[in-house]
Design an enzyme around this catalytic site. Structure first.
Site, short mmCIF file in Angstrom:
data_model
loop_
_atom_site.label_atom_id
_atom_site.label_comp_id
_atom_site.label_asym_id
_atom_site.label_seq_id
_atom_site.Cartn_x
_atom_site.Cartn_y
_atom_site.Cartn_z
N VAL A 60 0.78 -1.23 0.11
CA VAL A 60 -0.14 0.04 0.00
C VAL A 60 0.86 1.15 -0.02
O VAL A 60 1.84 1.19 0.84
CB VAL A 60 -1.15 0.03 1.28
CG1 VAL A 60 -1.75 1.15 1.39
CG2 VAL A 60 -1.82 -1.35 1.43
N CYS A 61 0.70 2.18 -0.87
CA CYS A 61 1.27 3.34 -1.08
C CYS A 61 1.30 4.26 0.17
O CYS A 61 0.09 4.56 0.60
CB CYS A 61 0.98 4.24 -1.87
SG CYS A 61 1.83 5.88 -2.20
N VAL A 62 2.27 4.53 0.89
CA VAL A 62 2.46 5.35 2.37
C VAL A 62 1.72 6.47 2.18
O VAL A 62 0.95 7.04 2.91
CB VAL A 62 3.57 5.16 2.84
CG1 VAL A 62 4.75 5.87 2.15
CG2 VAL A 62 3.78 6.00 4.22
N ALA A 64 -1.86 6.34 1.38
CA ALA A 64 -2.45 5.88 2.50
C ALA A 64 -2.92 6.66 3.54
O ALA A 64 -3.97 6.82 4.22
CB ALA A 64 -1.93 4.52 3.15
#
Lengths: 119, 121, 98
Positions: free
Chosen positions: A77-79, A82
């Protein structure tokens, strides 16, 4: 063949999570490897363990977790995306991990094909 | 990661109405930091991302359009705009924030064919 | 190259743009783009023209879901998800026209 997948939309709102999942399943059934699924934009909402669909509906989040558990698919998941949307370590479903956009680039570099699902 | 691949980012969406343009730019910068061969393509409403004079104060969002000018500093110099898309929007190169290479549809199609990884947002 | 389209051609220009820019290759219609594979709508003429330059596929489960499985334009090939995977594997690269 080694596949990378990108999911850009949230579950339930848009069909892209379903399409991406069914693609992954078919690829694995054919003996390919799905090396990583990268969740970007609203796609990060696929990782929320707070997701509770009605009982007669598919559980999109758990379906991804199972793909990780049974086939070792790396769910990233892209930080930045997110944090913008309230997805953090504490509400991350099993099998997902939060990391940087570099993981998307790496998926492009290290896989044979990168297939994007979105709106 | 020693392997260098040809990455193309296809931008077909207008800025501000959705977040795609901004988040696409974030990926582009990271990809360049990984020393990959990066091309940016602006097609259809994506051309509007490059329009000069964007002011977002009144809609209380981040004006990220100056970032296109910073791309050069990251060695991202391959920016392509499709001629047909630009003309259909009544724009010309002088209306754009940055220097771009204008390509006809067919040339653009050939350029896409030659890529290893095509990401569209 | 495999071009993946997921929008109805009657409300969105993705397929039109793909047909304008891409010169040849395979096109796969998924999600709402499967309406382009059905006969009788206003886009059919353009689809028939496109068949000269492209090989066109449609994701059958998406077409079935929309009640149009029996109206595929002749010449458009239905595939399942396995066929979708094969298309991405046999083409050297792919692009989703989002």
């Amino acid at each position: 063949m080694k596949f990378g997948i990108v999911v850009n939309e949230g579950p339930y709102q848009h069909q892209s999570s379903d399409s991406a999942y069914l693609f992954c399943k078919a690829a694995i059934e054919k003996g390919h490897e799905v090396w990583r699924v990268f969740f970007y934009h609203d796609g990060v909402n696929n990782a929320s363990k707070l997701t509770e669909p009605p009982q007669d509906d598919r559980h999109i989040v758990n379906r991804w977790s199972k793909l990780n558990e049974e086939h070792g698919v790396d769910l990233v998941v892209c930080v930045a995306a997110a944090l913008r949307r309230g997805i953090q370590e504490e509400n991350l479903a099993k099998g997902f991990r939060i990391s940087g956009l570099g993981q998307l680039v790496e998926a492009g570099v290290k896989t044979d094909r990168l297939v994007v699902f979105g709106d | 990661m020693s392997d260098v691949k040809k990455f193309m980012f296809v931008n077909r969406k207008a800025p501000h109405g959705t977040i795609y343009a901004l988040e696409s730019l974030e990926v582009v910068l990271i990809t360049a930091a990984f020393d990959q061969d990066v091309s940016l393509v602006f097609l259809d409403d994506g051309v509007y991302q490059l329009k000069k004079g964007q002011q977002t104060k009144g809609i209380a969002t981040k004006n990220f359009s100056p970032a296109y000018r910073a791309l050069e500093g990251y060695d991202i110099e391959k920016l392509f705009v499709e001629k047909e898309s630009m003309e259909a929007r009544g724009l010309n190169e002088q209306d754009l924030l940055v220097d771009v290479t204008v390509l006809g549809s067919a040339e653009m199609g050939e350029l896409m064919d030659r890529q290893d990884v095509v990401l569209s947002f | 190259m495999l071009h993946i389209i997921n929008k109805s051609p009657l409300t969105n220009s993705a397929l039109d743009s793909c047909l304008r820019v891409a010169q040849s290759g395979d096109i796969l219609l998924i999600e709402d783009a499967v309406y382009a594979a059905a006969s009788g709508n206003a886009f059919e003429g353009k689809m028939r023209e496109a068949m000269g330059r492209f090989k066109i596929y449609v994701l059958l489960p998406d077409l079935e879901a929309r009640g149009l499985a029996d109206s595929i334009i002749t010449g458009v090939s239905p595939v399942d998800y396995g066929g979708f995977v094969d298309l991405t594997a046999t083409n050297k690269n792919c692009q989703s026209w989002l």
